[in-house]
Design a protein around this motif. Structure first.
Motif, short mmCIF file in Angstrom:
data_model
loop_
_atom_site.label_atom_id
_atom_site.label_comp_id
_atom_site.label_asym_id
_atom_site.label_seq_id
_atom_site.Cartn_x
_atom_site.Cartn_y
_atom_site.Cartn_z
N ALA A 259 30.35 14.05 -16.24
CA ALA A 259 29.12 13.64 -16.90
C ALA A 259 29.07 12.12 -17.06
CB ALA A 259 29.01 14.31 -18.27
N LYS B 134 27.75 20.65 -27.21
CA LYS B 134 27.65 21.32 -25.91
C LYS B 134 26.20 21.59 -25.53
CE LYS B 134 28.87 25.58 -23.50
NZ LYS B 134 29.58 26.88 -23.57
N GLN B 135 25.42 22.14 -26.45
CA GLN B 135 24.04 22.49 -26.15
C GLN B 135 23.23 21.26 -25.75
OE1 GLN B 135 22.12 24.71 -29.25
NE2 GLN B 135 20.09 24.54 -28.35
N ILE C 10 24.27 19.90 -22.31
CA ILE C 10 23.69 20.71 -21.24
C ILE C 10 22.23 20.34 -21.01
CG2 ILE C 10 22.96 23.06 -20.67
CD1 ILE C 10 25.56 24.07 -21.85
N ALA D 233 20.90 18.69 -17.58
CA ALA D 233 19.89 19.45 -16.85
C ALA D 233 18.65 18.61 -16.58
CB ALA D 233 19.51 20.71 -17.64
N SER E 76 23.55 11.59 -22.52
CA SER E 76 24.87 12.19 -22.31
C SER E 76 26.00 11.30 -22.82
CB SER E 76 25.09 12.48 -20.82
OG SER E 76 25.20 11.28 -20.07
N CYS F 163 26.44 15.12 -11.62
CA CYS F 163 25.74 15.68 -12.77
C CYS F 163 25.68 17.20 -12.67
CB CYS F 163 24.34 15.08 -12.85
SG CYS F 163 23.37 15.69 -14.24
N SER G 260 29.17 18.74 -13.33
CA SER G 260 29.50 18.73 -14.76
C SER G 260 28.70 19.79 -15.51
CB SER G 260 29.23 17.35 -15.34
OG SER G 260 29.50 17.32 -16.72
N LEU G 261 27.45 19.96 -15.13
CA LEU G 261 26.58 20.94 -15.79
C LEU G 261 27.12 22.36 -15.60
CD1 LEU G 261 23.92 21.41 -17.32
CD2 LEU G 261 22.77 21.52 -15.09
N LEU H 160 30.49 22.77 -17.55
CA LEU H 160 30.32 22.74 -19.00
C LEU H 160 29.98 24.12 -19.57
CD1 LEU H 160 30.40 20.60 -21.26
CD2 LEU H 160 27.92 20.38 -21.02
N LYS H 161 29.41 24.99 -18.76
CA LYS H 161 29.06 26.34 -19.23
C LYS H 161 30.30 27.13 -19.65
CE LYS H 161 25.46 28.02 -18.92
NZ LYS H 161 24.37 28.14 -19.91
N GLU I 166 31.96 25.04 -27.75
CA GLU I 166 31.37 24.04 -28.63
C GLU I 166 32.49 23.33 -29.41
OE1 GLU I 166 29.52 21.59 -29.78
OE2 GLU I 166 27.77 22.90 -29.61
#
Length: 693
Positions: free
Chosen positions: A128, A185-186, A189, A193, A225, A297, A300-301, A304-305, A309
């Motif tokens: 990120a 985290k949320q 993301i 995105a 980010s 990007c 990382s996205l 990250l899922k 958190e």
């Protein structure tokens, strides 16, 4: 332990109004005359008591101790009385809870250890941060090609160069603030995105307006980010590891610059790496480059899922069980990696601060769906705004203002100079190029066909009759006071070419469009333009000089020694000395730019400046994370990083305007800003021994 056991025993014995043979109504002993039995009863009563414990005289009559009564009332009271208590009292209680949590959480992170989990998160968040580094360089690399592809004017080029920083500035403040309310985290993301979607879209749009809009929103996403990444990662690190590993994380910004430079060097000059659909849609190689730059990007996205958190954030909002499960996951992951799977996570309860937010949950039956969402959104943004104001309260005002000045002066000088260096190198190239110009006076050419390239020439007082200019290129060519009579131009491409005070008689321009040299005070008599080309057309040999990519590549690579040194020394010499020393050394490097009169000298001083200044950037990131509490950390970082991007916009605008005019103003401005910021940084509080609040 003995006292707690005895208290529980006492509570149990007080039930039903009697206490092992003692009658509370009259206070007299009714157990008989057996001395042994009396002795046993006395030992039972006093069992578990320490010698220092005081015995309450009514205890043996079944009368509760006053302290016990107060304790039980204290446990029952808050559930009813919180809504009637003063908010200041609630905040004071919350502050006390947060202080206890900070020390307990530090001990828990130390028990979890530093291992596989942190290194996995390190690489996920590093991607990120790498995407942020890429975003800074993308527009600068594609601008020479995009200006031809989209027919950009000078003002449009300047706006395209600054729009990304504007998006980053807004995104840092907005998404950084939301991360303290919705979660690390949320929000990360959401940020990635937005960046991935609009960066991908920008590679396909054809118009300048849509491309500008896509890069603005893309910058907004990636700008958000940066504050989230540092706040997120710091909350998984113990005090002794925090400075070092946050500094290692900063290396991914350098890797992003190297990646962007290498991809630009290998992709953009290849004109064939694209496709066309009809005459209006062209996907040239610079668009392929924009597409490739979105890959960090996206990676990382996706990764990250699979990450949790921040447990520190969850504890802050009262979600104890979720935080405990994540901390147990961290502990078990690290212990298995160390070959100690039998190690048990010993923490059973973690302190959670008192919740005092006034968030109103709207029921599904209340109003319409958009009214409910409007209330939720407005309430969330009110909380974000309150966090922003909190950073300026008496407790944090001075630190916030000093950090703001340091961030701003650092950004003004750094971002201004990294734009000024390539512009100066380009200016030195142009000076050397102009010194090799060829001059032709009073030439007369007739019935000749030009089908080759004319470059870096001046033609004065010439006469051209019945000549043909077919499929040729003019580059840096000027015709002064010349005559063109009955000539024919077809498929001509020109760059920085002018007809100045020329007379053009009975001449035909066929399929030339913007390839026609610019007319300056020239006279057209009976001349016609047929089948003009639409749009602008690229000349990659001209506009994409590999030296510019090389300069950016070396500038990014030069920060590697500074990154390593700052990581190894961050926890040894402290954040404050690192910031002040790095900024003062960078200011000294600026003065040596007065001696940069060649391309190689400018490249060398650029590398030295970037290598010296990176330690200050790393230390700024670390101290900003450590100075603010968890529920304000990302907000404060976002505000300061947004101010940093504002400094970058000013630096780009001011420094680039002096290219070719003077070196004195940019050098003095950068060095004085660095000296002032570095001296002010020495007044900040040291945080290397501080737990995260």
């Amino acid at each position: 332990g003995g006292r707690e056991a005895n208290q529980v025993s006492d509570d149990y014995r007080y039930q039903d109004g009697n206490y092992e043979g003692y009658a509370p109504n009259d206070g007299y002993y009714r157990g008989g005359d057996d001395p042994a039995r009396e002795e046993d009863a006395q030992s039972d009563v006093t069992e578990g008591h320490d010698e220092d414990d005081e015995v309450y005289e009514g205890e043996y009559q079944g009368i509760p101790h006053p302290d016990d009564i107060k304790e039980k009332q204290k446990k029952r009271a808050p559930a009813v009385a919180d809504e009637y208590r003063d908010r200041a009292d609630l905040m004071a209680e919350r502050m006390e809870d947060e202080e206890q949590l900070a020390h307990q959480y530090e001990n828990i992170i130390e028990e979890c250890g530093h291992g596989r989990f942190q290194w996995t998160l390190f690489f996920v968040l590093g991607l990120a941060l790498m995407a942020d580094g890429v975003e800074v360089f993308v527009v600068g690399f594609v601008l020479p090609s995009a200006e031809k592809d989209m027919c950009l004017s000078s003002s449009n080029k300047g706006m395209l160069g600054l729009i990304v920083y504007l998006g980053m500035m807004v995104g840092a403040v907005m998404l950084g603030g939301l991360a303290d309310k919705l979660g690390r985290k949320q929000c990360l993301i959401i940020s990635l995105a937005i960046n991935a979607a609009f960066a991908f879209l920008s590679s396909f749009v054809q118009g300048y307006g849509f491309f500008l809009f896509c890069r603005l929103i893309s910058g907004l996403g990636i700008g958000g980010s940066l504050p989230i990444v540092f706040a997120y990662f710091s909350e998984f690190l113990s005090r002794e590891k925090r400075g070092e590993h946050l500094s290692w994380l900063c290396m991914f910004w350098m890797i992003g610059g190297i990646f962007a430079s290498a991809m630009a060097w290998s992709i953009i000059p290849h004109y064939g790496w694209g496709f066309s659909m009809g005459t209006n849609y062209h996907f040239h190689s610079w668009r392929v480059f924009v597409l490739v730059c979105s890959l960090p990007c996206v990676a990382s996205l996706v990764a990250l899922k699979f990450m949790p958190e921040s447990p520190r954030f969850l504890l802050e909002i009262g979600k104890h069980d979720e935080a405990w499960m994540i901390l147990k996951q961290v502990h078990d992951t690290n212990m298995r990696a160390k070959g100690e799977p039998e190690r048990v996570f010993t923490v059973s309860y973690i302190k959670t601060p008192k919740q005092v937010d006034e968030f109103i949950e709207i029921q599904s039956s209340t109003g319409t769906w958009y009214q409910r969402w409007l209330v939720r959104i407005s309430t969330t943004f009110k909380q974000v705004w309150d966090n922003v104001l909190y950073c300026l309260t008496a407790q944090y005002r001075m630190n916030t203002l000093m950090l703001a000045v340091v961030w701003f002066t650092m950004a003004l000088s750094y971002y201004g100079l990294i734009v000024w260096f390539p512009d100066m190198i380009r200016y030195l190239q142009e000076e050397a190029y102009e010194s090799r110009v060829k001059i032709f006076d009073e030439e007369e050419v007739s019935h000749f066909t030009f089908n080759f390239t004319l470059e870096n020439q001046i033609h004065r007082n010439g006469e051209y009759r019945n000549d043909k200019f077919i499929g040729m290129k003019f580059k840096e060519v000027k015709f002064e006071d010349s005559l063109f009579e009955e000539c024919y131009f077809e498929d001509v491409t020109s760059t920085e070419t002018f007809f100045e005070n020329c007379t053009i008689i009975s001449t035909v321009f066929y399929n030339t469009g913007n390839g026609v040299p610019a007319m300056v005070s020239s006279l057209l008599i009976n001349s016609t333009f047929l089948k003009e080309k639409e749009g602008c057309h690229l000349d990659f040999e001209e506009d994409n000089d590999f030296l510019i990519y090389l300069v950016s590549f070396l500038g990014s690579l030069s920060v590697l020694p500074g990154n390593i040194i700052s990581a190894l020394l961050m926890d040894k010499i402290g954040r404050i000395k690192m910031i002040g020393g790095s900024m003062l050394i960078s200011a000294v490097c600026c003065f040596f730019l007065f001696f940069g009169n060649s391309e190689s000298a400018m490249i060398g001083w650029q590398c030295l400046f970037c290598g010296a200044s990176i330690a200050a950037w790393n230390a700024l990131d670390v101290i900003t994370v450590e100075l603010y509490p968890t529920d304000k950390r990302a907000t404060a970082f976002g505000i300061l990083n947004g101010l940093c991007k504002f400094g970058a916009i000013l630096g780009n605008s001011i420094f680039s305007s002096f290219v070719g005019i003077t070196k004195v103003v940019p050098i003095l401005l950068a060095s004085s800003a660095l000296v002032g910021g570095g001296l002010l940084a020495l007044r900040l509080p040291e945080t290397r021994e501080q737990v995260l609040m």
